[in-house]
Design a protein around this motif. Structure first.
Motif, PDB file in Angstrom:
ATOM      1  N   VAL A   4      14.970  -4.808  18.929  1.00 55.65           N
ATOM      2  CA  VAL A   4      15.517  -4.762  17.576  1.00 55.65           C
ATOM      3  C   VAL A   4      14.512  -5.470  16.678  1.00 55.65           C
ATOM      4  O   VAL A   4      14.207  -6.649  16.878  1.00 55.65           O
ATOM      5  N   GLU A   5      13.968  -4.726  15.744  1.00 52.38           N
ATOM      6  CA  GLU A   5      13.008  -5.322  14.807  1.00 52.38           C
ATOM      7  C   GLU A   5      13.739  -5.587  13.501  1.00 52.38           C
ATOM      8  O   GLU A   5      14.339  -4.673  12.927  1.00 52.38           O
ATOM      9  N   TYR A   6      13.707  -6.830  13.039  1.00 44.83           N
ATOM     10  CA  TYR A   6      14.433  -7.149  11.812  1.00 44.83           C
ATOM     11  C   TYR A   6      13.793  -8.297  11.060  1.00 44.83           C
ATOM     12  O   TYR A   6      12.954  -9.002  11.592  1.00 44.83           O
ATOM     13  N   SER A   7      14.191  -8.416   9.853  1.00 47.49           N
ATOM     14  CA  SER A   7      13.721  -9.437   8.891  1.00 47.49           C
ATOM     15  C   SER A   7      12.344  -9.074   8.344  1.00 47.49           C
ATOM     16  O   SER A   7      12.217  -8.606   7.233  1.00 47.49           O
ATOM     17  N   SER A   8      11.290  -9.330   9.102  1.00 49.35           N
ATOM     18  CA  SER A   8       9.921  -8.909   8.749  1.00 49.35           C
ATOM     19  C   SER A   8       9.546  -9.139   7.279  1.00 49.35           C
ATOM     20  O   SER A   8       9.117  -8.200   6.605  1.00 49.35           O
ATOM     21  N   PRO A   9       9.675 -10.359   6.803  1.00 47.46           N
ATOM     22  CA  PRO A   9       9.265 -10.626   5.423  1.00 47.46           C
ATOM     23  C   PRO A   9       7.738 -10.680   5.328  1.00 47.46           C
ATOM     24  O   PRO A   9       7.051 -10.640   6.355  1.00 47.46           O
ATOM     25  N   ASN A  10       7.243 -10.768   4.105  1.00 46.65           N
ATOM     26  CA  ASN A  10       5.805 -10.815   3.886  1.00 46.65           C
ATOM     27  C   ASN A  10       5.365 -12.231   3.574  1.00 46.65           C
ATOM     28  O   ASN A  10       5.953 -12.901   2.718  1.00 46.65           O
ATOM     29  N   ILE A  11       4.337 -12.635   4.284  1.00 47.27           N
ATOM     30  CA  ILE A  11       3.778 -13.969   4.097  1.00 47.27           C
ATOM     31  C   ILE A  11       3.342 -14.149   2.648  1.00 47.27           C
ATOM     32  O   ILE A  11       2.819 -13.223   2.037  1.00 47.27           O
TER      33      ILE A  11
ATOM     34  N   GLY B 293      16.702  -8.189  -0.063  1.00 47.13           N
ATOM     35  CA  GLY B 293      16.573  -7.092   0.908  1.00 47.13           C
ATOM     36  C   GLY B 293      16.220  -7.627   2.283  1.00 47.13           C
ATOM     37  O   GLY B 293      16.728  -7.155   3.303  1.00 47.13           O
ATOM     38  N   HIS B 294      15.372  -8.652   2.308  1.00 44.87           N
ATOM     39  CA  HIS B 294      15.045  -9.274   3.597  1.00 44.87           C
ATOM     40  C   HIS B 294      16.270  -9.968   4.174  1.00 44.87           C
ATOM     41  O   HIS B 294      16.457  -9.996   5.385  1.00 44.87           O
ATOM     42  N   LEU B 295      17.088 -10.529   3.295  1.00 43.60           N
ATOM     43  CA  LEU B 295      18.323 -11.146   3.786  1.00 43.60           C
ATOM     44  C   LEU B 295      19.160 -10.095   4.522  1.00 43.60           C
ATOM     45  O   LEU B 295      19.707 -10.336   5.583  1.00 43.60           O
TER      46      LEU B 295
ATOM     47  N   ILE C 172      -4.397   0.570   7.842  1.00 43.64           N
ATOM     48  CA  ILE C 172      -3.326   0.295   6.886  1.00 43.64           C
ATOM     49  C   ILE C 172      -2.018   0.000   7.628  1.00 43.64           C
ATOM     50  O   ILE C 172      -1.953   0.034   8.856  1.00 43.64           O
ATOM     51  N   TYR C 173      -1.023  -0.276   6.830  1.00 37.58           N
ATOM     52  CA  TYR C 173       0.335  -0.579   7.311  1.00 37.58           C
ATOM     53  C   TYR C 173       0.767   0.379   8.436  1.00 37.58           C
ATOM     54  O   TYR C 173       1.199  -0.047   9.514  1.00 37.58           O
ATOM     55  N   ALA C 174       0.620   1.673   8.190  1.00 35.56           N
ATOM     56  CA  ALA C 174       1.071   2.668   9.163  1.00 35.56           C
ATOM     57  C   ALA C 174       0.302   2.565  10.478  1.00 35.56           C
ATOM     58  O   ALA C 174       0.895   2.687  11.558  1.00 35.56           O
TER      59      ALA C 174
ATOM     60  N   ARG D 146      -1.029  -0.025  11.800  1.00 34.75           N
ATOM     61  CA  ARG D 146      -0.568  -1.187  12.550  1.00 34.75           C
ATOM     62  C   ARG D 146       0.804  -0.924  13.167  1.00 34.75           C
ATOM     63  O   ARG D 146       1.085  -1.365  14.276  1.00 34.75           O
ATOM     64  N   ASP D 147       1.618  -0.169  12.479  1.00 32.32           N
ATOM     65  CA  ASP D 147       2.909   0.194  13.070  1.00 32.32           C
ATOM     66  C   ASP D 147       2.722   1.077  14.301  1.00 32.32           C
ATOM     67  O   ASP D 147       3.454   0.961  15.287  1.00 32.32           O
ATOM     68  N   LEU D 148       1.749   1.972  14.238  1.00 32.79           N
ATOM     69  CA  LEU D 148       1.483   2.842  15.392  1.00 32.79           C
ATOM     70  C   LEU D 148       0.938   2.021  16.564  1.00 32.79           C
ATOM     71  O   LEU D 148       1.355   2.214  17.710  1.00 32.79           O
TER      72      LEU D 148
ATOM     73  N   GLU E 177      14.130   2.544   1.444  1.00 30.28           N
ATOM     74  CA  GLU E 177      12.923   2.854   0.665  1.00 30.28           C
ATOM     75  C   GLU E 177      11.760   3.240   1.571  1.00 30.28           C
ATOM     76  O   GLU E 177      10.815   3.880   1.135  1.00 30.28           O
ATOM     77  N   GLN E 178      11.851   2.838   2.816  1.00 32.60           N
ATOM     78  CA  GLN E 178      10.761   3.153   3.749  1.00 32.60           C
ATOM     79  C   GLN E 178      11.097   4.327   4.662  1.00 32.60           C
ATOM     80  O   GLN E 178      10.472   4.508   5.713  1.00 32.60           O
ATOM     81  N   ASN E 179      12.062   5.116   4.288  1.00 32.43           N
ATOM     82  CA  ASN E 179      12.432   6.291   5.092  1.00 32.43           C
ATOM     83  C   ASN E 179      11.227   7.162   5.427  1.00 32.43           C
ATOM     84  O   ASN E 179      11.037   7.552   6.575  1.00 32.43           O
TER      85      ASN E 179
HETATM   86  N1  ARG Z   1       7.106  -6.326   5.707  1.00 35.06           N
HETATM   87  C1  ARG Z   1       7.746  -5.136   5.259  1.00 35.06           C
HETATM   88  C2  ARG Z   1       8.450  -5.393   3.930  1.00 35.06           C
HETATM   89  O1  ARG Z   1       8.805  -6.512   3.652  1.00 35.06           O
HETATM   90  C3  ARG Z   1       8.745  -4.578   6.216  1.00 35.06           C
HETATM   91  C4  ARG Z   1       8.212  -4.275   7.600  1.00 35.06           C
HETATM   92  C5  ARG Z   1       9.083  -3.298   8.296  1.00 35.06           C
HETATM   93  N2  ARG Z   1       8.748  -3.073   9.650  1.00 35.06           N
HETATM   94  C6  ARG Z   1       7.761  -2.268  10.053  1.00 35.06           C
HETATM   95  N3  ARG Z   1       7.555  -2.162  11.338  1.00 35.06           N
HETATM   96  N4  ARG Z   1       7.075  -1.554   9.240  1.00 35.06           N
HETATM   97  O2  ARG Z   1       8.688  -4.479   3.179  1.00 35.06           O
END
Ligand code: ARG
Length: 568
Positions: free
Chosen positions: A117-124, A131-133, A306-308, A310-312, A334-336
């Motif tokens: 389960v991947e959750y929270s994932s805020p940005n440093i 939304g992160h909450l 890029i983001y994608a 790293r996700d891959l 929003e990330q659908n």
């Molecule tokens: N850090 C991203 C944001 O705050 C969400 C990351 C979601 N998880 C992922 N594997 N792309 O919008």
């Protein structure tokens, strides 16, 4: 416990040409209990059997052999066969199971299945926003439910700790770092630096170029840049953990985007080998036109990932490291598109189908304050820590007004305030946008966290007043035949089923609704029936039921991340 639907399906399955599991899907739970506890509609059979549903229902009724331990009676109404369960045996099963399993009621045996389960994932270095909450509390609830159901569960916080913005942050810090008090208010101050350097970049192309270089240096492991990046990360995490600690949320892993930086090359290589990478304006992309989507950029024209990408890389890594059966991403809708794209591209990474089938984006809607959307870019920012502390403060005020002498006031206010916010995030269909309104969230009589806690505390005080909880073996089950008790028993019976629905449908609201219904039913029971001072056998049975309700309310709320106060 008896699986009633399965029993019905088995009976009917032996009489008609339809597989049991098909039949099970058609079985309904009538809204009106006068039509029984379960109903089988015969309309579907009408075509193949060339008879009216009523006649089929009648024939089925005559042929079904009922086990009176399970069903009291069967009736035909219209095209339905209605089943009435033996309430005594149901009551006994439910309470016995609660007696045996206690705080494990509803749980399942350990399974050989791995769930990420991947959750929270805020940005440093950015604000932890509302939304992160939401992802944090939703993800944490899924994590807990999976675990309770015996899955080997891994909770990952995929930190947003990488990206070109760090090149800018580094440049800004280098220039003006000493002007800002990072220790005190790291995120606010870092945001100020970021805005300032961003403005400068817009005016001065050379500065932008320096930022790009910083980012490149960071990627190449330059000591100064890495050190600064670590500083930003540590400061941010310290802030984030204030929120996590308030919420009681934990993770098994904090491997964020940066962790995958050196693992993106493999993604590029595999895609290249499979002939999926196309050059486009200097960038490398995977064309997804035949899937009805814009292309997925894998490599920018300057060569950086890029983001994608790293996700891959994360998908490859997670498949190998955790051998996951499911990997769910709790991320805003929003990330659908992003997730649709990477799940599609993941199919080209030579992964076993098991893994690509196991990827699932659990999307949730936005939270709005009555005045609009809350986000970092727009002015209208609500800081999550402030929000949580305000919740606690507001509850404390209510307590001071209504019950100033309460023991453990602060501790209870925290549990109630935080519980209220958590519940509010989990109780409606996740995909829907929601409005955050204090009056709703903290309404002790509404469909809220505090209401569930309030009813729980009531069960506690009944038990306290009674001074004992009878042994289950001494209970006379037949004393719980009244309407309100039976309603409770039927709800309690559903608990495990509800938990399974939570993970099948990716909906925490099923559990939230369940708890509301259970709490309301207990409230009715309490209003309609005298518990103490009745004939001893009735009293014992009702005390036991009270104990059972409190137990399940506590388990269920706990799975949502809500703690129970001892007084309210
Ligand atoms: N850090 C991203 C944001 O705050 C969400 C990351 C979601 N998880 C992922 N594997 N792309 O919008």
């Amino acid at each position: 416990m008896i699986n009633y639907k399965e029993q019905i399906a088995k009976q009917i399955g032996s009489l008609v040409e339809m597989p049991d599991n098909e039949i099970e899907k058609f079985i309904e739970i009538p809204n009106n209990t006068e039509n029984g506890d379960y109903a089988f509609p015969c309309f579907k059979l009408s075509k193949t059997l060339k008879k009216s549903p009523q006649i089929i229902a009648q024939e089925l009724k005559e042929k079904i052999q009922i086990d009176t331990e399970i069903f009291n009676k069967i009736e035909v109404v219209g095209g339905y066969v209605n089943f009435f369960i033996n309430t005594n045996s149901l009551t006994k099963q439910v309470l016995q199971e609660i007696d045996q399993k206690r705080e494990k009621y509803g749980a399942e045996e350990q399974k050989n299945k791995n769930i990420i389960v991947e959750y929270s994932s805020p940005n440093i270095a950015k604000e932890f926003h509302i939304g992160h909450l939401r992802t944090t509390v939703i993800g944490s609830a899924f994590y807990k439910v999976y675990k309770f159901l015996g899955y080997n569960t891994i909770g990952i916080n995929h930190l947003g700790d990488y990206g070109t913005q760090f090149g800018k942050m580094i440049e800004g810090y280098k220039r003006w770092g000493t002007e800002y008090n990072l220790e005190e208010n790291p995120i606010e101050e870092l945001t100020k630096i970021y805005i300032r350097i961003n403005d400068l970049c817009k005016k001065d192309e050379n500065v932008l170029e320096l930022c790009r270089e910083n980012f490149k240096k960071l990627e190449d492991g330059d000591t100064y840049c890495v050190e600064l990046w670590n500083k930003f990360k540590d400061l941010s995490l310290k802030e984030f953990y204030k929120t996590y600690d308030l919420l009681g949320v934990k993770f098994d892993s904090l491997t964020g985007e940066a962790f995958y930086q050196d693992k993106t090359q493999e993604v590029i290589d595999i895609l290249e080998k499979n002939g999926k990478l196309v050059e486009s304006q200097g960038a490398k992309i995977v064309d997804l036109e035949d899937k009805g989507m814009p292309p997925c950029i894998i490599c920018k024209s300057n060569g950086s990932s890029i983001y994608a990408t790293r996700d891959l890389a994360a998908i490859l890594y997670r498949a190998r490291t955790y051998d996951f059966d499911k990997c769910i991403y709790v991320v805003a809708y929003e990330q659908n598109l992003h997730f649709k794209q990477i799940f599609e591209v993941a199919k080209y990474l030579d992964l076993d189908k098991k893994y690509t089938d196991g990827l699932k984006h659990v999307a949730y809607g936005m939270t709005r304050v009555p005045s609009g959307r809350m986000s970092t870019r727009e002015g209208n920012v609500v800081k999550v820590n402030d929000l949580l502390n305000e919740a606690i403060q507001r509850v404390l005020e209510i307590i001071n007004e209504k019950n100033p002498d309460m023991e453990d006031k602060e501790e209870n206010a925290k549990k109630i305030g935080i519980g209220a916010v958590i519940f509010n995030n989990l109780c409606s269909t996740l995909i829907k946008d929601q409005i955050f309104d204090w009056n709703t969230v903290l309404n002790f009589n509404g469909e809220t966290g505090p209401y569930i806690q309030y009813i729980y505390v009531r069960t506690k005080s009944v038990l306290e007043k009674a001074g004992y909880i009878p042994e289950f073996s001494h209970i006379d089950i037949s004393k719980l035949q009244d309407k309100e008790s039976q309603k409770i028993i039927k709800i309690l019976y559903q608990f495990n089923n509800i938990l399974n629905q939570v993970i099948e449908k990716n909906e925490t609201s099923f559990l939230a609704r369940f708890l509301i219904e259970l709490a309301q039913s207990y409230s009715n029971f309490y209003n309609e029936n005298k518990i103490l001072g009745e004939d001893k056998e009735i009293q014992d049975a009702r005390i036991y039921l009270t104990y059972a309700v409190g137990n399940v309310l506590k388990i269920g709320a706990g799975l949502l991340g809500i703690e129970m106060p001892n007084k309210m």
